[in-house]
Design a protein around this motif. Structure first.
Motif, PDB file in Angstrom:
ATOM      1  N   ARG A 188       0.831  -1.200   0.000  1.00  0.00           N
ATOM      2  CA  ARG A 188       0.000   0.000   0.000  1.00  0.00           C
ATOM      3  C   ARG A 188       0.868   1.253   0.000  1.00  0.00           C
ATOM      4  O   ARG A 188       2.015   1.226   0.463  1.00  0.00           O
ATOM      5  CB  ARG A 188      -0.918   0.004   1.232  1.00  0.00           C
TER       6      ARG A 188
ATOM      7  N   ARG B 190      -6.115   6.874   5.993  1.00  0.00           N
ATOM      8  CA  ARG B 190      -4.804   7.464   5.724  1.00  0.00           C
ATOM      9  C   ARG B 190      -4.159   7.851   7.049  1.00  0.00           C
ATOM     10  O   ARG B 190      -4.849   8.057   8.050  1.00  0.00           O
ATOM     11  CB  ARG B 190      -4.919   8.706   4.855  1.00  0.00           C
TER      12      ARG B 190
ATOM     13  N   SER C 184      -6.796  -0.769   5.377  1.00  0.00           N
ATOM     14  CA  SER C 184      -7.202  -0.500   4.001  1.00  0.00           C
ATOM     15  C   SER C 184      -8.120  -1.596   3.515  1.00  0.00           C
ATOM     16  O   SER C 184      -8.335  -2.596   4.201  1.00  0.00           O
ATOM     17  CB  SER C 184      -5.976  -0.436   3.097  1.00  0.00           C
TER      18      SER C 184
ATOM     19  N   THR D  86      -0.836   5.220   3.801  1.00  0.00           N
ATOM     20  CA  THR D  86      -1.808   4.287   4.362  1.00  0.00           C
ATOM     21  C   THR D  86      -1.634   4.148   5.866  1.00  0.00           C
ATOM     22  O   THR D  86      -0.513   4.078   6.368  1.00  0.00           O
ATOM     23  CB  THR D  86      -1.632   2.910   3.699  1.00  0.00           C
TER      24      THR D  86
END
Lengths: 420, 420
Positions: free
Chosen positions: B318, B350, B334, B322
């Motif tokens: 990712r 995030r 995620s 992330t």
């Protein structure tokens, strides 16, 4: 965990313990009490606490008792609070976001857009902008139009050789589209009525208050028209839809002290040649900015309208796909819409017959080869059609009376600016 | 001139003389009578006349008497017609547009898009696409999100160094944005909840059925979340809104024989590690396309759902922004949303703290300087937030069961194609 309540909802929760969350808009430490004003997307909440206030723009969550206080914003405040920091502000904002006006210059505002746009006055402009787009779509939807999404990368810089950005496209030369003109015309052949809201790109070498390298274009194209006046009627509906949607954002409108114009049932229109006479017998092929201002004032004086159509611009000033006037081929079935002294929209009827396109290109000394992919559609039967494009940022700027188009663009791109 | 009536409105005008307009969909000259079927944006009208029929795709206007005829499409036809040509078709279409299926290959369809998209089956796909976008916006509006418009020209190729298009920007190097990621995060700081529908650009060097150089991204970003599950709940609402809007286009849905999925009140979710076990004890850091298909079938079998969330992808796969899982930092907060065997959406929580960004970049051996303008916002207080992006063309393709993403793109741009 109890559900979050927005600031604007607090008055209906008096006597309850609730959770609010937002940014520390302002902290004020008095001798015996500390006021922390928390800002969320709906408004402000005053929190009554003690001790030091978190630094401004810190993100906090506060649970507390909703207590009536006529002196507090919204008539309520949070007492007995428990305050938790969700996101620390480690650098102070470039200017005080809590002040009623914005104490900063445009470059400062633009350089620090992610934080400066949090100022309620600056943020409100983009609520107006979003409402305008929603109103545009709603009006076009109501007229049976279909939304489209077209390429922003094109193979040739056809519409105007100048002011295009070149791209390296897998080793070939390509360009950023200056408008969806050709695509929206093609889609009239499919859906009759279409619209697109999307970015367009102009490599504007001029550093002015009204030009951007990228702006948001509200495009519409309508088939089966009699002439450009049918397009003007659609544009009138679009503008009315935008304003009605903006009016519904009453808080933002009030905050910005925006004076929303009336849209006449029929927007007054004046022919270009007639406008030249009014302007003292001019013989130009386009209107200078001063002329646009003068005509707008005239429209307000004579017709009580903030809007004025100028129709029939000389063919010499219009692109080759413009439909000439059947009465006098030196003039066109086109129009500009002036709004409070500024050209806001350009539109008109387009050619729709294949042979007319070939003749128009030949007359301008241009080769049809460069337009092959565009011309092909007209060989397959196209109805009389026309359309227009509204520049969103220019619209919002004029509506709100701000001087520079960069003030109604979240992250402007221009000759000098590529960040943030 | 009498007002134009649409084909679909004719049944309520039996016995009246009306005016219709559209394209000659098909002409059939029999011994004693000629049938001209006229296509407009609402459907078809049969015109009963005599003599030669205009060539197909000619644009005509017909005034005639609306006459009941149970055998005609819609139960009515136009008799005693007066037919006027508005736009001649001087070249026949590349294939018969009136046939119930499309007798052409994809390259032929794409090369002649302005005319081939007039085929009712091809046109209907883009009605579904437009309805999907309207439903997406409506869902996000309902959740209090604000629409934004962000730059497509960026100063650095930060999100992924590869697969970006370079632009000559007034003599400087710039790039086409691969996503509005950084801008939508910044705008969470302003509006808490935002969305954008706009073009994104990937210089995909692969010529596959699922990659385009430009596609339309439905982006959302939401502040004040607890974790990625709040984002998944918003995505669920967005998908439900899209489908509800699509369902309202019942004619297009029927024409395309589209089977619209149910959206479970809570879409089933499986953790990435759990999915690896189900897949036979794999130990990969991403899912292969075959894995996605297998998991989708599993979700349909076990949960009766066309949708499946896979959560907790390894951090290694990712992007640096992330948010890691609080339970195990090797995994992330995620998700991907699989839809009928294909990854349709990527999203997640995030990072929101400035220090966390600096640490994440350091851990990946990247310098914060390249991200200076992006990082600045996190120094000013940001709430926990997350979001997602839906590829519009991929969504429509999967929903309609078409194999190639180019079939749900009006004018695709890929490794080889720059026109029309």
């Amino acid at each position: 965990m109890i559900a979050r309540v927005l600031s604007a909802e607090l008055p209906s929760h008096v006597g309850e313990r609730v959770r609010v969350a937002g940014w520390v808009h302002r902290g004020r430490e008095l001798k015996s009490v500390t006021f922390v004003v928390v800002r969320d997307r709906s408004g402000l909440t005053q929190v009554v606490t003690s001790g030091p206030a978190p630094s401004e723009e810190t993100v906090v969550e506060v649970t507390g008792l909703v207590t009536a206080n006529p002196k507090a914003p919204g008539g309520v405040e949070l007492t007995e609070p428990v305050l938790t920091v969700l996101g620390e502000a480690v650098v102070p904002p470039p200017f005080d976001l809590y002040r009623p006006t914005v104490p900063a210059t445009l470059p400062t505002i633009l350089d620090s857009a992610p934080v400066s746009l949090r100022h309620p006055l600056l943020r409100a402009r983009f609520e107006i902008s979003a409402a305008s787009v929603a109103g545009f779509r709603s009006a076009l939807d109501g007229l049976g139009a279909t939304e489209i999404h077209t390429p922003k990368i094109v193979g040739s810089a056809t519409e105007s050789g100048a002011n295009v950005f070149g791209i390296d496209y897998f080793g070939r030369k390509a360009f950023l589209a200056q408008s969806p003109q050709f695509f929206k015309q093609a889609m009239v052949g499919v859906f009759e009525r279409v619209y697109e809201v999307g970015p367009v790109f102009r490599a504007e070498p001029h550093d002015t208050a009204r030009h951007l390298a990228q702006y948001t274009s509200l495009d519409a194209e309508i088939g089966f028209i009699a002439d450009h006046r049918d397009v003007m009627a659609v544009l009138r509906e679009a503008i009315a839809g935008m304003l009605s949607s903006v009016a519904a954002r009453s808080e933002a409108v009030a905050l910005l002290k925006a004076e929303l114009p009336e849209v006449p049932a029929e927007i007054p229109a004046i022919h270009f040649a007639e406008a030249q006479k009014l302007l003292g017998g001019k013989d130009e092929i386009d209107l200078a900015p001063a002329d646009e201002r003068w005509l707008s004032e005239w429209a307000l004086r004579e017709h009580g309208s903030d809007f004025l159509f100028v129709t029939g611009y000389p063919m010499a000033k219009r692109p080759f796909y413009t439909h000439p006037s059947p009465e006098d081929p030196n003039y066109s079935n086109s129009f500009d819409l002036l709004f409070r002294g500024l050209e806001l929209v350009t539109g008109g009827q387009r050619l729709h017959r294949h042979a007319d396109y070939l003749a128009a290109l030949a007359q301008r000394g241009e080769s049809p080869e460069a337009y092959q992919s565009y011309l092909a559609m007209f060989a397959h039967g196209m109805p009389p059609h026309g359309g227009f494009a509204i520049g969103l940022e220019r619209w919002t700027a004029r509506l709100l009376g701000v001087a520079n188009i960069r003030q109604t663009t979240l992250f402007p791109r221009d000759l000098h600016r590529l960040t943030p």
